[in-house]
Design an enzyme around this catalytic site. Sequence first.
Site, PDB file in Angstrom:
ATOM      1  N   GLY A 179      -5.599   7.011   7.796  1.00  0.00           N
ATOM      2  CA  GLY A 179      -5.211   6.068   6.753  1.00  0.00           C
ATOM      3  C   GLY A 179      -4.401   4.963   7.382  1.00  0.00           C
ATOM      4  O   GLY A 179      -3.743   5.177   8.403  1.00  0.00           O
TER       5      GLY A 179
ATOM      6  N   LYS B 267      -8.746   2.553   2.269  1.00  0.00           N
ATOM      7  CA  LYS B 267      -7.743   2.585   3.332  1.00  0.00           C
ATOM      8  C   LYS B 267      -7.741   3.904   4.096  1.00  0.00           C
ATOM      9  O   LYS B 267      -6.875   4.130   4.930  1.00  0.00           O
ATOM     10  CB  LYS B 267      -6.355   2.346   2.742  1.00  0.00           C
ATOM     11  CG  LYS B 267      -6.248   1.043   1.977  1.00  0.00           C
ATOM     12  CD  LYS B 267      -4.921   0.946   1.266  1.00  0.00           C
ATOM     13  CE  LYS B 267      -4.943  -0.145   0.237  1.00  0.00           C
ATOM     14  NZ  LYS B 267      -3.735  -0.151  -0.573  1.00  0.00           N
TER      15      LYS B 267
ATOM     16  N   THR C 113       1.715  -0.690  -5.239  1.00  0.00           N
ATOM     17  CA  THR C 113       0.860   0.490  -5.259  1.00  0.00           C
ATOM     18  C   THR C 113       0.221   0.619  -6.631  1.00  0.00           C
ATOM     19  O   THR C 113       0.919   0.513  -7.644  1.00  0.00           O
ATOM     20  CB  THR C 113       1.695   1.755  -4.954  1.00  0.00           C
ATOM     21  OG1 THR C 113       2.313   1.604  -3.678  1.00  0.00           O
ATOM     22  CG2 THR C 113       0.847   3.011  -4.961  1.00  0.00           C
TER      23      THR C 113
ATOM     24  N   ALA D 212       2.899   5.028  -7.612  1.00  0.00           N
ATOM     25  CA  ALA D 212       2.335   3.878  -8.324  1.00  0.00           C
ATOM     26  C   ALA D 212       3.181   3.478  -9.522  1.00  0.00           C
ATOM     27  O   ALA D 212       3.244   2.307  -9.891  1.00  0.00           O
ATOM     28  CB  ALA D 212       0.904   4.176  -8.764  1.00  0.00           C
TER      29      ALA D 212
ATOM     30  N   THR E  63       0.824  -1.210   0.000  1.00  0.00           N
ATOM     31  CA  THR E  63       0.000   0.000   0.000  1.00  0.00           C
ATOM     32  C   THR E  63       0.854   1.254   0.000  1.00  0.00           C
ATOM     33  O   THR E  63       2.045   1.205   0.280  1.00  0.00           O
ATOM     34  CB  THR E  63      -0.937   0.028   1.222  1.00  0.00           C
ATOM     35  OG1 THR E  63      -1.965   0.975   0.964  1.00  0.00           O
ATOM     36  CG2 THR E  63      -0.219   0.400   2.482  1.00  0.00           C
TER      37      THR E  63
ATOM     38  N   SER F 279       4.791   0.675   1.423  1.00  0.00           N
ATOM     39  CA  SER F 279       5.932   0.412   0.542  1.00  0.00           C
ATOM     40  C   SER F 279       6.213   1.549  -0.422  1.00  0.00           C
ATOM     41  O   SER F 279       7.354   1.782  -0.801  1.00  0.00           O
ATOM     42  CB  SER F 279       5.726  -0.887  -0.232  1.00  0.00           C
ATOM     43  OG  SER F 279       4.567  -0.785  -1.033  1.00  0.00           O
TER      44      SER F 279
END
Length: 181
Positions: free
Chosen positions: A53, A41, A170, A164, A7, A132
């Site tokens: 979060g 989240k 992600t 991402a 995440t 991460s």
Amino acid sequence: MTNLHATTILAIRSEQQRRAVIACDGQATLETTVIKSNTKKVHRLFNDKVLVGFAGATADCLALLDKFDGKLAKYDGRLRRSAVELTKEWRTDRILRHLEAVLVATSSEGILMISGAGDVLEPDEGVIGIGSGGAYALAAARAFLSVGEIPLSEVAKRSLKIAAAIDIYTNDNITVEEVTW
């Protein structure tokens, strides 16, 4: 605590703008497999005045959100006091101390990173990333914030998109929640 992956959560708070945002990606993984791409989240607690979060094991995080919401109710929404009390219980309770999670919370009072290791940390610059891809999102957000005039929600979205593109845990299914005061 192991290095939490799967995440990216980014929280940004601006006292000057009287607002804060928390953004997350939507990916949930189990080892190397994507299980879900649109996981929620980020949650609103204490009458929508506190954003939280989470990164870590989902069931653990949800259990901690319930505990944290109870602490916020008990301490009249005081973020720091509630976070300290949550962390004390998290570290000393026989069951809770095994939960693997990290929380980021923000309100009009501040922005905090909360962990089961006993951490209740407030970043100097009003921005923090966990998970991460947290370091990538944090670096991108600091860069965007340094050039100014970009709305916080847009900084969060752009920063998560950068994370991402780098972090395999992600995705770019981004959710941004905002709180104002």
